[in-house]
Scaffold this motif. Sequence first.
Motif, PDB file in Angstrom:
ATOM      1  N   SER A 121       0.808  -1.217   0.000  1.00 15.28           N
ATOM      2  CA  SER A 121       0.000   0.000   0.000  1.00 15.28           C
ATOM      3  C   SER A 121       0.841   1.268   0.000  1.00 15.28           C
ATOM      4  N   TYR A 122       2.176   1.117   0.096  1.00 13.61           N
ATOM      5  CA  TYR A 122       3.040   2.297   0.167  1.00 13.61           C
ATOM      6  C   TYR A 122       3.153   2.977  -1.194  1.00 13.61           C
ATOM      7  N   ALA A 123       3.200   4.314  -1.193  1.00  5.98           N
ATOM      8  CA  ALA A 123       3.527   5.038  -2.418  1.00  5.98           C
ATOM      9  C   ALA A 123       4.968   4.707  -2.786  1.00  5.98           C
ATOM     10  N   ALA A 124       5.205   4.321  -4.021  1.00  5.48           N
ATOM     11  CA  ALA A 124       6.531   3.814  -4.371  1.00  5.48           C
ATOM     12  C   ALA A 124       6.849   4.034  -5.839  1.00  5.48           C
ATOM     13  N   THR A 125       8.132   4.044  -6.133  1.00  4.15           N
ATOM     14  CA  THR A 125       8.631   4.175  -7.500  1.00  4.15           C
ATOM     15  C   THR A 125       9.745   3.157  -7.709  1.00  4.15           C
ATOM     16  N   ALA A 126       9.659   2.417  -8.802  1.00  5.48           N
ATOM     17  CA  ALA A 126      10.728   1.495  -9.183  1.00  5.48           C
ATOM     18  C   ALA A 126      11.719   2.240 -10.070  1.00  5.48           C
ATOM     19  N   ILE A 127      13.003   2.081  -9.786  1.00  9.25           N
ATOM     20  CA  ILE A 127      14.048   2.773 -10.542  1.00  9.25           C
ATOM     21  C   ILE A 127      15.056   1.739 -11.031  1.00  9.25           C
ATOM     22  N   VAL A 128      15.138   1.575 -12.334  1.00 10.47           N
ATOM     23  CA  VAL A 128      16.120   0.653 -12.903  1.00 10.47           C
ATOM     24  C   VAL A 128      17.527   1.157 -12.585  1.00 10.47           C
ATOM     25  N   SER A 129      18.383   0.262 -12.128  1.00  9.37           N
ATOM     26  CA  SER A 129      19.729   0.628 -11.670  1.00  9.37           C
ATOM     27  C   SER A 129      19.656   1.715 -10.601  1.00  9.37           C
ATOM     28  N   GLY A 130      18.684   1.550  -9.713  1.00 10.50           N
ATOM     29  CA  GLY A 130      18.444   2.559  -8.696  1.00 10.50           C
ATOM     30  C   GLY A 130      19.619   2.787  -7.770  1.00 10.50           C
ATOM     31  N   ASP A 131      20.421   1.746  -7.528  1.00  7.47           N
ATOM     32  CA  ASP A 131      21.575   1.913  -6.637  1.00  7.47           C
ATOM     33  C   ASP A 131      22.652   2.803  -7.242  1.00  7.47           C
ATOM     34  N   ALA A 132      22.547   3.082  -8.534  1.00  2.00           N
ATOM     35  CA  ALA A 132      23.481   4.008  -9.176  1.00  2.00           C
ATOM     36  C   ALA A 132      22.932   5.437  -9.225  1.00  2.00           C
ATOM     37  N   HIS A 133      21.641   5.607  -8.864  1.00  2.00           N
ATOM     38  CA  HIS A 133      21.001   6.918  -8.996  1.00  2.00           C
ATOM     39  C   HIS A 133      20.496   7.484  -7.674  1.00  2.00           C
ATOM     40  N   SER A 134      20.051   6.629  -6.786  1.00  2.00           N
ATOM     41  CA  SER A 134      19.457   7.076  -5.521  1.00  2.00           C
ATOM     42  C   SER A 134      20.367   6.713  -4.354  1.00  2.00           C
ATOM     43  N   LEU A 135      20.692   7.692  -3.527  1.00  2.00           N
ATOM     44  CA  LEU A 135      21.554   7.452  -2.374  1.00  2.00           C
ATOM     45  C   LEU A 135      20.878   6.520  -1.368  1.00  2.00           C
ATOM     46  N   SER A 136      19.563   6.648  -1.228  1.00  4.17           N
ATOM     47  CA  SER A 136      18.840   5.781  -0.291  1.00  4.17           C
ATOM     48  C   SER A 136      18.850   4.326  -0.756  1.00  4.17           C
ATOM     49  N   ILE A 137      18.662   4.110  -2.047  1.00  2.40           N
ATOM     50  CA  ILE A 137      18.708   2.740  -2.573  1.00  2.40           C
ATOM     51  C   ILE A 137      20.119   2.180  -2.449  1.00  2.40           C
ATOM     52  N   ALA A 138      21.125   2.994  -2.760  1.00  2.81           N
ATOM     53  CA  ALA A 138      22.508   2.542  -2.626  1.00  2.81           C
ATOM     54  C   ALA A 138      22.812   2.150  -1.187  1.00  2.81           C
ATOM     55  N   ALA A 139      22.311   2.933  -0.229  1.00  6.50           N
ATOM     56  CA  ALA A 139      22.509   2.594   1.180  1.00  6.50           C
ATOM     57  C   ALA A 139      21.856   1.256   1.511  1.00  6.50           C
ATOM     58  N   ALA A 140      20.647   1.038   0.978  1.00 11.33           N
ATOM     59  CA  ALA A 140      19.966  -0.236   1.207  1.00 11.33           C
ATOM     60  C   ALA A 140      20.734  -1.391   0.579  1.00 11.33           C
ATOM     61  N   SER A 141      21.330  -1.149  -0.581  1.00  9.58           N
ATOM     62  CA  SER A 141      22.096  -2.208  -1.236  1.00  9.58           C
ATOM     63  C   SER A 141      23.302  -2.609  -0.396  1.00  9.58           C
ATOM     64  N   ILE A 142      23.916  -1.643   0.266  1.00  7.26           N
ATOM     65  CA  ILE A 142      25.073  -1.921   1.124  1.00  7.26           C
ATOM     66  C   ILE A 142      24.656  -2.760   2.328  1.00  7.26           C
ATOM     67  N   VAL A 143      23.568  -2.354   2.978  1.00 10.65           N
ATOM     68  CA  VAL A 143      23.106  -3.091   4.158  1.00 10.65           C
ATOM     69  C   VAL A 143      22.708  -4.514   3.776  1.00 10.65           C
ATOM     70  N   ALA A 144      21.944  -4.668   2.695  1.00  7.09           N
ATOM     71  CA  ALA A 144      21.482  -5.993   2.286  1.00  7.09           C
ATOM     72  C   ALA A 144      22.647  -6.905   1.937  1.00  7.09           C
ATOM     73  N   LYS A 145      23.601  -6.394   1.160  1.00 10.21           N
ATOM     74  CA  LYS A 145      24.716  -7.248   0.743  1.00 10.21           C
ATOM     75  C   LYS A 145      25.634  -7.588   1.911  1.00 10.21           C
ATOM     76  N   HIS A 146      25.923  -6.604   2.758  1.00  9.40           N
ATOM     77  CA  HIS A 146      26.807  -6.888   3.894  1.00  9.40           C
ATOM     78  C   HIS A 146      26.186  -7.940   4.818  1.00  9.40           C
ATOM     79  N   LEU A 147      24.899  -7.807   5.112  1.00  7.08           N
ATOM     80  CA  LEU A 147      24.260  -8.764   6.008  1.00  7.08           C
ATOM     81  C   LEU A 147      24.164 -10.150   5.370  1.00  7.08           C
TER      82      LEU A 147
END
Length: 222
Positions: A121-147
């Motif tokens: 139900s959340y307002a959301a946007t999908a971004i192709v290669s989002g980790d290269a464009h959005s700092l928030s997505i890149a941060a999430a990619s770091i947390v997910a991969k490290h864990l």
Amino acid sequence: MPGLNHEKSCLPPVAGVDEAGRGPLAGPVVAAAVVLPAKGVPRGIDDSKKLSAAERARLCGLIQARGVYGVGIVEPAEIDTLNIYWATMKAMTLAVDALVARLGCDPGHVLVDGNRLPRWSYAATAIVSGDAHSLSIAAASIVAKHLRDGIMLDHAAAHPQYHWHSNKGYGCRHHLAALRDHGPTPIHRRSFAPVAAAYARITADTAPAAPQLPLDAKHFAA
């Protein structure tokens, strides 16, 4: 380098979401959702694939300390039940739900890496290669991969022959060779073709031989 242009156009708080572990033959798929702080964003955040393990570990600690985050994990048995696409969608949903519990409110907007969104139900946007464009997505990619890498290192200690300490469950040469020589483990994904083939070989090798009929019985059977 990723920036905050997407975040600035959205209603706050803005969460970035990314996953790690869609492609491996073993281990879970892990997703993270991150809301970065208004001030004091850690420097050096980038697509996790461009960073060393040491840099990911350092940044993950800073992101967790300064921001708000949630994590979602879907284990191999459920990946086999749902398929990897829906398992990834579930991991992302679990991550945002965990983030909401820490935030105490829904995010104003969620930015998701990729071209598909979970059914939520959340307002959301999908971004192709989002980790290269959005700092928030890149941060999430770091947390997910490290864990997730940490999870696979723990499993590697129990199953060293699969070289998970280096391949993290991906189907590299050493992993495929070990799968042929030793068979699958409980954390292998049975629905993935190389693992399914390994199970098929085990089944064929352990199947009882057909009973041999006496010659006269064979004659009449014919």
